[in-house]
Design a protein around this motif. Structure first.
Motif, mmCIF file in Angstrom:
data_model
loop_
_atom_site.group_PDB
_atom_site.id
_atom_site.type_symbol
_atom_site.label_atom_id
_atom_site.label_comp_id
_atom_site.label_asym_id
_atom_site.label_seq_id
_atom_site.Cartn_x
_atom_site.Cartn_y
_atom_site.Cartn_z
ATOM 1 N N ARG A 56 7.097 67.717 49.133
ATOM 2 C CA ARG A 56 6.629 68.146 47.831
ATOM 3 C C ARG A 56 5.244 68.793 47.931
ATOM 4 O O ARG A 56 4.388 68.332 48.677
ATOM 5 C CB ARG A 56 6.594 66.966 46.866
ATOM 6 C CG ARG A 56 7.971 66.383 46.620
ATOM 7 C CD ARG A 56 7.943 65.142 45.759
ATOM 8 N NE ARG A 56 9.286 64.576 45.654
ATOM 9 C CZ ARG A 56 9.589 63.473 44.997
ATOM 10 N NH1 ARG A 56 8.627 62.806 44.364
ATOM 11 N NH2 ARG A 56 10.838 63.032 44.966
ATOM 12 N N TYR A 57 5.059 69.845 47.150
ATOM 13 C CA TYR A 57 3.773 70.531 47.137
ATOM 14 C C TYR A 57 3.605 71.233 45.796
ATOM 15 O O TYR A 57 4.555 71.332 44.998
ATOM 16 C CB TYR A 57 3.671 71.535 48.290
ATOM 17 C CG TYR A 57 4.616 72.713 48.162
ATOM 18 C CD1 TYR A 57 4.183 73.919 47.614
ATOM 19 C CD2 TYR A 57 5.937 72.626 48.581
ATOM 20 C CE1 TYR A 57 5.042 75.007 47.499
ATOM 21 C CE2 TYR A 57 6.801 73.701 48.479
ATOM 22 C CZ TYR A 57 6.349 74.892 47.931
ATOM 23 O OH TYR A 57 7.204 75.964 47.809
ATOM 24 N N ILE A 58 2.387 71.704 45.536
ATOM 25 C CA ILE A 58 2.120 72.441 44.305
ATOM 26 C C ILE A 58 2.045 73.914 44.633
ATOM 27 O O ILE A 58 1.244 74.340 45.481
ATOM 28 C CB ILE A 58 0.802 71.978 43.657
ATOM 29 C CG1 ILE A 58 0.871 70.491 43.297
ATOM 30 C CG2 ILE A 58 0.503 72.801 42.400
ATOM 31 C CD1 ILE A 58 -0.444 69.927 42.771
ATOM 32 N N ASN A 59 2.891 74.703 43.989
ATOM 33 C CA ASN A 59 2.844 76.153 44.111
ATOM 34 C C ASN A 59 1.806 76.641 43.096
ATOM 35 O O ASN A 59 2.118 76.874 41.935
ATOM 36 C CB ASN A 59 4.220 76.753 43.842
ATOM 37 C CG ASN A 59 4.300 78.211 44.228
ATOM 38 O OD1 ASN A 59 3.526 78.694 45.046
ATOM 39 N ND2 ASN A 59 5.236 78.925 43.630
ATOM 40 N N ALA A 60 0.560 76.754 43.538
ATOM 41 C CA ALA A 60 -0.568 76.927 42.629
ATOM 42 C C ALA A 60 -0.603 78.311 41.998
ATOM 43 O O ALA A 60 -0.351 79.326 42.651
ATOM 44 C CB ALA A 60 -1.872 76.658 43.369
ATOM 45 N N THR A 61 -0.915 78.323 40.717
ATOM 46 C CA THR A 61 -1.198 79.569 40.007
ATOM 47 C C THR A 61 -2.696 79.719 39.779
ATOM 48 O O THR A 61 -3.175 80.825 39.527
ATOM 49 C CB THR A 61 -0.472 79.603 38.650
ATOM 50 O OG1 THR A 61 -0.842 78.441 37.883
ATOM 51 C CG2 THR A 61 1.036 79.613 38.853
ATOM 52 N N ASN A 62 -3.413 78.613 39.865
ATOM 53 C CA ASN A 62 -4.859 78.669 39.691
ATOM 54 C C ASN A 62 -5.507 77.496 40.413
ATOM 55 O O ASN A 62 -5.055 76.353 40.287
ATOM 56 C CB ASN A 62 -5.226 78.635 38.198
ATOM 57 C CG ASN A 62 -6.724 78.751 37.973
ATOM 58 O OD1 ASN A 62 -7.442 77.762 37.906
ATOM 59 N ND2 ASN A 62 -7.203 79.977 37.851
ATOM 60 N N ILE A 63 -6.539 77.777 41.170
ATOM 61 C CA ILE A 63 -7.371 76.753 41.813
ATOM 62 C C ILE A 63 -8.816 77.139 41.548
ATOM 63 O O ILE A 63 -9.252 78.226 41.912
ATOM 64 C CB ILE A 63 -7.120 76.656 43.328
ATOM 65 C CG1 ILE A 63 -5.672 76.258 43.610
ATOM 66 C CG2 ILE A 63 -8.072 75.642 43.968
ATOM 67 C CD1 ILE A 63 -5.346 76.172 45.097
ATOM 68 N N ARG A 64 -9.547 76.265 40.908
ATOM 69 C CA ARG A 64 -10.948 76.563 40.599
ATOM 70 C C ARG A 64 -11.825 75.364 40.913
ATOM 71 O O ARG A 64 -11.364 74.210 40.869
ATOM 72 C CB ARG A 64 -11.100 76.944 39.123
ATOM 73 C CG ARG A 64 -10.785 75.825 38.159
ATOM 74 C CD ARG A 64 -11.298 76.135 36.763
ATOM 75 N NE ARG A 64 -10.944 75.108 35.783
ATOM 76 C CZ ARG A 64 -11.564 73.930 35.676
ATOM 77 N NH1 ARG A 64 -12.558 73.624 36.499
ATOM 78 N NH2 ARG A 64 -11.194 73.050 34.752
#
Length: 238
Positions: free
Chosen positions: A114-122
């Motif tokens: 499992r992982y996060i398919n990121a749309t935003n990382i800040r």
């Protein structure tokens, strides 16, 4: 999970909303098989947000992999290249290792991982954001498990009726059921004294300080010491 009827429709709508989670919750999500949807508290989860520390960053040609740790577990967040960004196409937005970040994206599972398919990382520069996120996680989790708290001006009976159609079909944990039969149905294995105590507590209005032991003793006609010898009731109720 079906989509027919109000409960199913609510679950489907909830699955499309952004849910705050801890990494431990993500790993504990239920999944029928490796390609199936992920469920937490009986609700499908797709869009998530977490606040965690970046342990390391691996920048590749097409994406960057962020290894995250929020104190409950570790997992990867993958941010794909965007042709609109400069240089290698990956916009790290000033994110550095050993700093806190807020990650938003879609929860994915590939080959059992499992992982996060990121749309935003800040970057998370406000030290209070982590605490706010954890409180938001607890609030949202309790709403899914026990039903919503009463709104301003809403009667107990209305909230109880609404909670009966919540995701788990139980009364809201923040309200008092209107009948005492709930104690008989929910606690069939408790003794006579414990049952009388539970039934009395369920009839009392919700107060921050709870129900005083003296009031319970007067109602069930035993001394306060006997009430205090039944501590497990508190855990059974909550």
């Amino acid at each position: 999970m079906g989509s027919q009827g109000s409960p199913g429709g609510e679950r489907r709508a909830a699955s499309q909303s952004l849910r705050p989670l801890t990494i431990k919750q993500i790993f504990s999500a239920e999944q029928a098989h490796t390609d199936a949807e992920l469920y937490i508290d009986g609700v499908e989860v797709t869009q998530v947000t977490v606040v965690a520390q970046v342990i390391s960053i691996q920048t590749q040609t097409t994406n960057s992999v962020y290894y995250l740790d929020d104190g409950t577990g570790r997992m990867e967040a993958r941010l794909w290249a965007d042709s609109s960004t400069e240089d290698d196409g990956i916009d790290n937005r000033g994110v550095k290792e050993q700093t806190n970040v807020r990650v938003t994206g879609a929860l994915k599972s590939f080959s059992g991982k499992r992982y996060i398919n990121a749309t935003n990382i800040r970057p998370s520069t406000d030290p209070h954001e982590l605490y706010f996120h954890m409180m938001e996680v607890m609030y949202v989790t309790l709403v899914h498990q026990r039903g919503p708290p009463p709104r301003a001006g809403e009667t107990i009976s209305k909230v109880s009726a609404s909670a009966s159609t919540s995701t788990n079909g139980n009364y809201s944990a923040y309200t008092t059921p209107t009948t005492t039969t709930a104690a008989s149905d929910k606690y069939p294995d408790v003794g006579p004294l414990a049952r009388r105590i539970v039934e009395f507590i369920l009839t009392q209005p919700t107060r921050p300080e709870g129900t005083h032991v003296a009031a319970i003793a007067r109602h069930v006609k035993v001394d306060a010491a006997a009430i205090r010898r039944v501590p497990f009731i508190l855990f059974r109720l909550f």
